[in-house]
Design a protein around this motif. Structure first.
Motif, PDB file in Angstrom:
ATOM      1  N   VAL A  17      -3.533   1.998  -9.167  1.00 32.56           N
ATOM      2  CA  VAL A  17      -2.893   2.723  -8.060  1.00 32.56           C
ATOM      3  C   VAL A  17      -2.876   4.220  -8.378  1.00 32.56           C
ATOM      4  O   VAL A  17      -2.470   4.627  -9.466  1.00 32.56           O
ATOM      5  N   GLU A  19      -2.934   0.024 -15.269  1.00 28.14           N
ATOM      6  CA  GLU A  19      -3.038  -1.430 -15.138  1.00 28.14           C
ATOM      7  C   GLU A  19      -3.363  -1.888 -13.724  1.00 28.14           C
ATOM      8  O   GLU A  19      -3.986  -2.923 -13.537  1.00 28.14           O
ATOM      9  N   THR A  20      -2.906  -1.140 -12.736  1.00 24.43           N
ATOM     10  CA  THR A  20      -3.136  -1.571 -11.357  1.00 24.43           C
ATOM     11  C   THR A  20      -4.176  -0.700 -10.636  1.00 24.43           C
ATOM     12  O   THR A  20      -4.664  -1.078  -9.580  1.00 24.43           O
ATOM     13  N   ASP A  61      -2.096   4.580 -12.296  1.00 26.78           N
ATOM     14  CA  ASP A  61      -1.532   3.440 -13.016  1.00 26.78           C
ATOM     15  C   ASP A  61      -2.687   2.727 -13.728  1.00 26.78           C
ATOM     16  O   ASP A  61      -3.583   2.182 -13.081  1.00 26.78           O
ATOM     17  N   ARG A  65       0.822  -1.204   0.000  1.00 34.68           N
ATOM     18  CA  ARG A  65       0.000   0.000   0.000  1.00 34.68           C
ATOM     19  C   ARG A  65       0.860   1.260   0.000  1.00 34.68           C
ATOM     20  O   ARG A  65       0.557   2.224  -0.673  1.00 34.68           O
ATOM     21  N   ARG A  66       1.920   1.239   0.799  1.00 35.78           N
ATOM     22  CA  ARG A  66       2.680   2.461   1.027  1.00 35.78           C
ATOM     23  C   ARG A  66       4.154   2.252   0.705  1.00 35.78           C
ATOM     24  O   ARG A  66       4.635   1.121   0.653  1.00 35.78           O
ATOM     25  N   GLY A  67       4.857   3.344   0.519  1.00 34.06           N
ATOM     26  CA  GLY A  67       6.262   3.273   0.131  1.00 34.06           C
ATOM     27  C   GLY A  67       7.202   2.957   1.273  1.00 34.06           C
ATOM     28  O   GLY A  67       8.416   2.935   1.097  1.00 34.06           O
ATOM     29  N   THR A 104      -9.591   3.325  -3.608  1.00 37.35           N
ATOM     30  CA  THR A 104      -8.529   2.316  -3.597  1.00 37.35           C
ATOM     31  C   THR A 104      -8.290   1.784  -5.008  1.00 37.35           C
ATOM     32  O   THR A 104      -9.160   1.908  -5.877  1.00 37.35           O
ATOM     33  N   PRO A 105      -7.122   1.174  -5.229  1.00 37.36           N
ATOM     34  CA  PRO A 105      -6.786   0.718  -6.595  1.00 37.36           C
ATOM     35  C   PRO A 105      -7.813  -0.254  -7.166  1.00 37.36           C
ATOM     36  O   PRO A 105      -8.136  -0.180  -8.357  1.00 37.36           O
ATOM     37  N   GLN A 108     -13.473  -1.060 -15.615  1.00 34.99           N
ATOM     38  CA  GLN A 108     -14.043  -2.208 -16.322  1.00 34.99           C
ATOM     39  C   GLN A 108     -15.570  -2.147 -16.376  1.00 34.99           C
ATOM     40  O   GLN A 108     -16.181  -2.894 -17.138  1.00 34.99           O
ATOM     41  N   TRP A 117      -7.474  -8.440  -6.431  1.00 34.36           N
ATOM     42  CA  TRP A 117      -6.596  -7.384  -6.962  1.00 34.36           C
ATOM     43  C   TRP A 117      -5.146  -7.846  -6.933  1.00 34.36           C
ATOM     44  O   TRP A 117      -4.395  -7.651  -7.890  1.00 34.36           O
ATOM     45  N   LYS A 132      -4.018   1.426   7.317  1.00 33.08           N
ATOM     46  CA  LYS A 132      -3.087   2.139   6.454  1.00 33.08           C
ATOM     47  C   LYS A 132      -3.316   3.645   6.474  1.00 33.08           C
ATOM     48  O   LYS A 132      -4.405   4.110   6.158  1.00 33.08           O
ATOM     49  N   SER A 133      -2.260   4.329   6.839  1.00 30.97           N
ATOM     50  CA  SER A 133      -2.270   5.784   6.827  1.00 30.97           C
ATOM     51  C   SER A 133      -1.006   6.200   6.083  1.00 30.97           C
ATOM     52  O   SER A 133       0.005   5.522   6.192  1.00 30.97           O
ATOM     53  N   HIS A 149       6.424   8.969   2.207  1.00 31.56           N
ATOM     54  CA  HIS A 149       6.529   8.574   0.804  1.00 31.56           C
ATOM     55  C   HIS A 149       5.281   8.941   0.005  1.00 31.56           C
ATOM     56  O   HIS A 149       5.352   9.172  -1.191  1.00 31.56           O
ATOM     57  N   GLU A 150       4.131   8.921   0.672  1.00 28.30           N
ATOM     58  CA  GLU A 150       2.877   9.204  -0.039  1.00 28.30           C
ATOM     59  C   GLU A 150       2.546  10.695  -0.035  1.00 28.30           C
ATOM     60  O   GLU A 150       1.595  11.124  -0.668  1.00 28.30           O
ATOM     61  N   ARG A 155       6.268  -6.487 -15.742  1.00 29.16           N
ATOM     62  CA  ARG A 155       7.137  -5.305 -15.621  1.00 29.16           C
ATOM     63  C   ARG A 155       8.549  -5.710 -15.207  1.00 29.16           C
ATOM     64  O   ARG A 155       9.529  -5.093 -15.630  1.00 29.16           O
ATOM     65  N   HIS A 197      -5.077  -5.201   1.060  1.00 28.86           N
ATOM     66  CA  HIS A 197      -5.543  -5.229  -0.341  1.00 28.86           C
ATOM     67  C   HIS A 197      -6.421  -6.459  -0.608  1.00 28.86           C
ATOM     68  O   HIS A 197      -6.274  -7.505   0.032  1.00 28.86           O
ATOM     69  N   VAL A 207       0.822  -8.229 -13.549  1.00 31.43           N
ATOM     70  CA  VAL A 207       1.326  -6.956 -14.082  1.00 31.43           C
ATOM     71  C   VAL A 207       2.769  -6.745 -13.638  1.00 31.43           C
ATOM     72  O   VAL A 207       3.642  -6.380 -14.435  1.00 31.43           O
ATOM     73  N   VAL A 209      -2.612  -8.080 -10.028  1.00 28.57           N
ATOM     74  CA  VAL A 209      -1.450  -7.200 -10.053  1.00 28.57           C
ATOM     75  C   VAL A 209      -0.140  -7.997 -10.069  1.00 28.57           C
ATOM     76  O   VAL A 209       0.861  -7.536 -10.615  1.00 28.57           O
TER      77      VAL A 209
END
Lengths: 324, 824
Positions: B649, B646-647, B644, A227-229, B768-769, B777, A306, B709-710, B714-715, A317, A302, A313, A310
């Motif tokens: 995100v 494809e995903t 993204d 989810r996060r970096g 969300t992704p 779709q 999904w 998740k918070s 990075h985000e 990549r 997640h 994908v 992914v």
């Protein structure tokens, strides 16, 4: 706050002492290195070892040796590997995996051996005692049912290590030492089929070091979905190694992780890739074949559907990144 | 500064003149008065506190979602060495709750548990380990009841109701009101849009987990130090449940390591440690685990919404019908107010000539929801701003132009009788449109890239207190030392937002002294005048006025004496740089300490109080109490995303945000609040959700900082912040709120940017992704809720708007059954 249960603590100085202590203490003892996995688990009463044998002062299990091959001491911190310039240059996929683990603070403490032996994870399991009591516990700890797949006879807790798929892809071996001696096994052989018996390492063995063979012209990448970096464990990950002969694949390894209890080596996709160029059609098909091996369930962050999509994908990549 | 009929004394006129010449302090960015303590670790948060002979408390919580308590056997726990006391709900039968109409909580459950995590038994032991061992030895026998986990089921009333009060069954509150003629408005529209949208619940996630320490003083009084945003309301609740006069209960709020609304209720654990301290005659402390903080919750309500709006071709609205269904969780908390808030502020940004609101809040077997930053307004704001984006597309208008054309006028009264004061939304929109290059980007970026715009407004303090009373909302005392020091007393609580600094800066501005000469005593019910608490973005405006008044009164006394001594007219005196002097002859003056001595010699000890009560609101109908405020802040934001394909995100690349704050008191803190709001909003927009496992008894799926998740750094994208400063007549120095408003545009701006990037609508937060992919779709290129249940509205209160010649009252408000709160 949550408190640790009581335990006895040994701080040996050599691997041999560790092996002797393990043999003497029996299965109620556990090894602790950085403690970033074990101590939170103990606070949640997942494991309550009577005795901890710390690797903190076992300096012989630290260090990075590089010639053609690379040897890593299992007790080396993730931070030391992250900041090892030559390692980053030689094994960028491993470096990518290592620097993506958790946070800088935890990488200061956590070790590479600890990441290999990381307890499998599941959001029915990684909860405190009171929470697990509310769901009547699960088969991995104190209960009988896998709530992720209630009809399943095995535990579906997820192998969430970042380094493991890379070590498998790179053809690494792990060396285990016990009071009976030493054995070296291929990385993949370290892992069991089940979220409970997820390691083949015996309780009296300590992982001492990791050997990575000379990679020759082969190149590797690691891609991690989360989810996060920062902070997060992978919810899908792929390590890919490709050796090219001209523009065609001479040899490859594709490994998925965090999509089931055990890392998945994508034999079908690897066989398909052999002798082919990494064209758009080829990488797409290889990714589709690889994705078949992924069986993500609803026990991580997640949605599982999904993640299933992914992972394909990301595999494509990864292969695209290895084009000449 | 403020409207007042009394003629100004020369001393006060001197202050007005001085301020008109320019501020010494206001609008600048001196470092926070508590900054050094924070960065050097000297701040004592509640969990840092320790006392000799202190006991540690742990609470056994329900592991079932809904059940009757049949029996509790604590004998094994009591027998454990080191256990000093075991407490059950029977010892505290009096209910409490933040709102007078929702006194539905008990410090420990009496006969029913209502969610996994509801407190049942408390233990005080010599250490935490022993207390933990003890609670595992307690046996509670439950008779399970059928739980309900979502409001669309709860509203059908097929389960045994959670509470025996409320509007019917599990419907805690049902509201319906119409201002003007909404059906006529739809008939007159060129375009009528109907949307059903969902905003998932999320929680505050303060870094500091709640902690409290209570003890009995030698004189028999009870003292509690706690991480609370509302010491005054905690004081009332403690006094009520423990049956002790308020004069014998002392509540001290520690500096909070973040609150965001999560420490605004009186909490069961606070009352529990106090009771245990009284029982044992020893200090008792509790420090909640992170899981327990998730069970305290009081966070954002999940809200299912249906919004129907009529538009003319030029984008202006003819009318709106807004419906909301709130998932309240197990208790009332602020829920009645939250329900009204989901319908209150739709009208203050754009002109809505006719407006109807229907809202229902249901009880469900989950941790109780309450106020989180934006309290009840981010959900409808999301629906409204996304629908405006859709309207712009349908009408072929630029979304920024549409908004600029329909702005609510400054100084006007809305359809639902809210008095708008200063209104800087137009400049906010213009600023972010220009800075972001909106005109070159919207609809013009390559596939996957997009920009989205959204706006918002928020109250600068609620016009009414939580419990009905005619007293001030904030009080400040200023006492001057002979040595030049200034002691300031106020019940306000710094939760990290910087209210201590604002308090000191306001006093420093008026008295012309250094911040270092000011010492604060705050958030202590024994020593400080009441301030209602750090909620509803009220502190700067309300405490600021009270502090100004107290300081002004002190200054007046000093100026009167100094004017005599210097033999100059008081109106010419200036207080600056720690001196008092004649503005026409600056050499003629004296140091501030000397000025105080001169005044004290003449008048005696100088200690002056100030206080503040918000102006009355024009709305007089039942329910008009939620929404009014002395002033409304406004925000606009443009968010740029990279999706993204494809995903699914969504990566946020950059944010431009403009906020109409009226006047910054401390500019850097204002920008910090804007950025903090943006950050929190992004988390809500993209990932945060309170999810529960209905297949496993309604447990919280992820009660940890790792799995809830918070965003991380990075985000967090680069944020360009613009402050729009046009002073509001109702704000101290013209200041309005900044703590909450800038969060609100984030969620709709992200959703609108995703539409611009990939052409799909995600009518649901978080974006969300998997939802983005599903929308891509889907045939209708949309992901979101499909239907909205019948709220079973039987009576709608009708109020004439100002345009219709109304007077703010409802002709004949439907007589609702008087609500009685019974203990259960």
């Amino acid at each position: 706050m949550m408190r640790l249960p009581p335990f006895r603590y040994h701080a040996p100085r050599t691997a041999a002492e560790v092996a002797t202590l393990l043999a003497g203490e029996g299965p109620e003892a556990m090894i602790v290195a950085g403690g970033t996995d074990l101590y939170p688990n103990m606070k949640r009463r997942h494991q309550m070892p009577k005795t901890l044998i710390s690797l903190r002062h076992v300096d012989e299990l630290r260090g990075v040796q590089m010639n053609g091959a690379v040897r890593l001491g299992a007790n080396e911190t993730l931070r030391a590997l992250e900041w090892h310039g030559a390692l980053k240059e030689r094994l960028p996929a491993l470096w990518t995996a290592v620097q993506s683990i958790s946070t800088p603070l935890l990488r200061n403490m956590g070790t590479i051996g600890g990441n290999i032996c990381l307890d499998t994870r599941c959001n029915y399991y990684n909860q405190n005692w009171e929470w697990r009591r509310a769901i009547d516990f699960c088969m991995k700890c104190e209960g009988t049912v896998c709530w992720t797949a209630p009809s399943s006879s095995i535990c579906w807790a997820v192998n969430s290590s970042d380094s493991v798929p890379v070590f498998i892809a790179l053809g690494a071996t792990f060396t285990l030492v016990s009071h009976e001696g030493e054995r070296t096994i291929p990385a993949l052989a370290m892992f069991g089929e089940d979220g409970i018996e997820y390691l083949t390492k015996r309780k009296d063995e300590v992982l001492t070091h990791i050997d990575i063979p000379d990679q020759g012209t082969a190149r590797s990448v690691y891609r991690k979905v989360r989810r996060r970096g920062a902070f997060d464990f992978p919810v899908a990950a792929v390590a890919a190694r490709v050796a090219l002969d001209g523009d065609r694949v001479a040899d490859s390894t594709l490994v998925l992780n965090a999509v089931g209890p055990k890392p998945v080596v994508c034999e079908e996709a690897m066989a398909y890739l052999a002798g082919k160029p990494l064209s758009d059609e080829v990488v797409t098909e290889a990714a589709r074949l690889a994705g078949r091996g992924a069986k993500p369930l609803d026990n991580t962050d997640h949605l599982s559907m999904w993640r299933k999509k992914v992972v394909q994908v990301e595999t494509r990549r990864a292969l695209e990144a290895l084009r000449p | 500064m403020r409207n007042s009929d009394e003629p100004l004394s020369p001393e006060r006129q001197g202050l007005r003149d001085q301020l008109a010449e320019g501020y010494q302090m206001i609008g600048k960015s001196p470092i926070k008065v508590d900054a050094m303590a924070k960065v050097t670790g000297q701040t004592m948060f509640a969990d840092d506190l320790s006392m000799p002979r202190m006991l540690h408390c742990k609470i056994l919580r329900s592991h079932v979602a809904y059940a009757r308590i049949l029996s509790i056997d604590t004998s094994a726990a009591e027998a454990l060495p080191g256990v000093i006391a075991v407490l059950t709900g029977a010892a505290m039968p009096i209910p409490f709750g933040i709102l007078p109409v929702s006194q539905d909580e008990h410090a420990l459950c009496l006969d029913r548990v209502r969610f996994v995590g509801d407190p049942v038994v408390a233990v005080a032991a010599v250490d935490e380990e022993t207390a933990f061992e003890a609670i595992q030895r307690i046996h509670v026998e439950y008779e399970k009841l059928e739980p309900v986990f979502d409001p669309t089921t709860a509203i059908e009333n097929k389960q045994e109701p959670l509470h025996d009060y409320g509007d019917d069954g599990n419907v805690h509150k049902r509201v319906s009101m119409e201002f003007g003629e909404v059906e006529e408005a739809f008939a007159a529209a060129d375009l009528v849009l109907e949307d059903t949208m969902f905003f998932e619940g999320n929680t505050h996630l303060p870094m500091e987990q709640h902690a409290s320490l209570a003890w009995r003083e030698a004189d028999g009084r009870l003292t509690i130090q706690s991480s609370t945003q509302t010491p005054h309301y905690l004081h009332k609740a403690m006094s009520k449940v423990l049956e002790m006069p308020p004069s014998r209960v002392r509540v001290i709020a520690c500096p909070n390591g973040g609150g965001f609304g999560g420490k605004s209720d009186p909490f069961n654990h606070e009352i529990v440690v106090a009771k245990l301290a009284l029982m044992t005659n020893r200090p008792v402390k509790i420090a909640l685990t992170r899981e327990e903080v998730f069970y305290c919750h009081r966070g954002r309500h999940p809200v299912l919404m249906h919004v129907k709006t009529g538009f003319r071709k030029d984008g202006s609205m003819t009318g709106m019908h807004f419906q909301s269904l709130l998932d309240g969780g197990g208790y009332g908390s602020y829920g009645v107010a939250s329900t009204y808030y989901t319908g209150a502020l739709q009208t203050v940004t754009y002109k809505v000539p006719a407006y109807r609101f229907d809202g229902v809040r249901c009880f469900t077997n989950k941790p109780p929801c309450g106020p989180k930053r934006g309290h009840g307004t981010p959900q409808p704001r999301f629906a409204l701003e996304v629908q405006l984006d859709k309207a712009a597309v349908a009408l072929g208008l630029d979304p920024a132009d549409l908004r600029l054309r329909t702005l609510h006028p400054a100084g006007g009264i809305t359809a639902n009788w809210l008095q708008v004061g200063s209104m800087g939304l137009g400049p906010c929109i213009e600023k972010v449109v220009e800075a972001s290059g909106w005109k070159d980007k919207w609809g013009k970026l390559p596939a996957g890239k997009g920009v989205g715009l959204a706006c918002s407004s928020y109250i600068s303090g609620a016009g009414l207190p939580i419990y009905w009373n005619a007293m001030p909302h904030s009080g400040v005392t200023v006492q001057l030392d002979r040595g030049g020091g200034v002691a300031v007393f106020c019940g306000e609580t710094d939760i990290g937002q910087g209210s201590d600094t604002v308090l000191a800066m306001v006093v420093a501005e008026v008295l012309g002294v250094d911040l270092a000469d000011i010492r604060l005593t705050v958030a202590d019910t024994h020593t400080t005048p009441v301030d209602l608490g750090s909620y509803s973005s009220r502190v700067t405006v309300m405490m600021g006025h009270a502090a100004f008044q107290a300081a002004e009164r002190a200054r007046e006394v000093v100026a009167r004496s100094v004017a005599k001594r210097l033999e100059v007219p008081a109106v010419r005196l200036r207080f600056a740089e720690n001196r008092v002097f004649d503005v026409q002859d600056p050499e003629n003056g004296m140091p501030f300490p000397k000025a105080v001595q001169v005044a004290e010699a003449e008048h005696g000890t100088i200690a002056m109080a100030g206080s503040y009560t918000p102006p009355a609101s024009p709305g007089k109908y039942r329910g008009a109490g939620v929404g009014p405020s002395p002033a409304y802040s406004y925000s606009a934001a443009v968010v740029q995303v990279d999706v993204d394909l494809e995903t699914g995100v969504v990566a946020v690349e950059k944010i431009w945000v403009a906020h109409d704050v009226g006047q910054s008191i401390n500019e850097m803190l204002v920008i910090g609040q804007v950025e903090g709001g943006v950050y929190m909003g992004l988390g809500e927009a993209l990932m945060e959700e309170m999810s529960y496992r209905s297949n496993r008894f309604g447990v919280h799926k992820i009660p940890s900082m790792l799995e809830y998740k918070s965003p991380t750094t990075h985000e967090m994208p680069p944020v360009e912040t613009f402050l729009i400063e046009s002073p509001d007549p109702n704000g101290p120095f013209g200041a309005k709120e900044v703590g909450q408003g800038p969060l609100l545009p984030m969620m709709p701006a992200v959703a609108n940017a995703v539409f611009d990037a990939v052409g799909v609508r995600v009518d649901e937060v978080p974006v969300t992704p998997d939802k983005v992919l599903k929308a891509m779709q889907a045939k209708d290129k949309r992901y979101g809720p499909k239907s909205f249940p019948d709220l079973r509205i039987t009576e709608t209160m009708r109020v004439k708007t100002l345009e219709q010649g109304g007077d703010g009252t409802a002709p004949r408000p439907p007589r609702a059954e008087k609500q009685e709160v019974k203990s259960s």
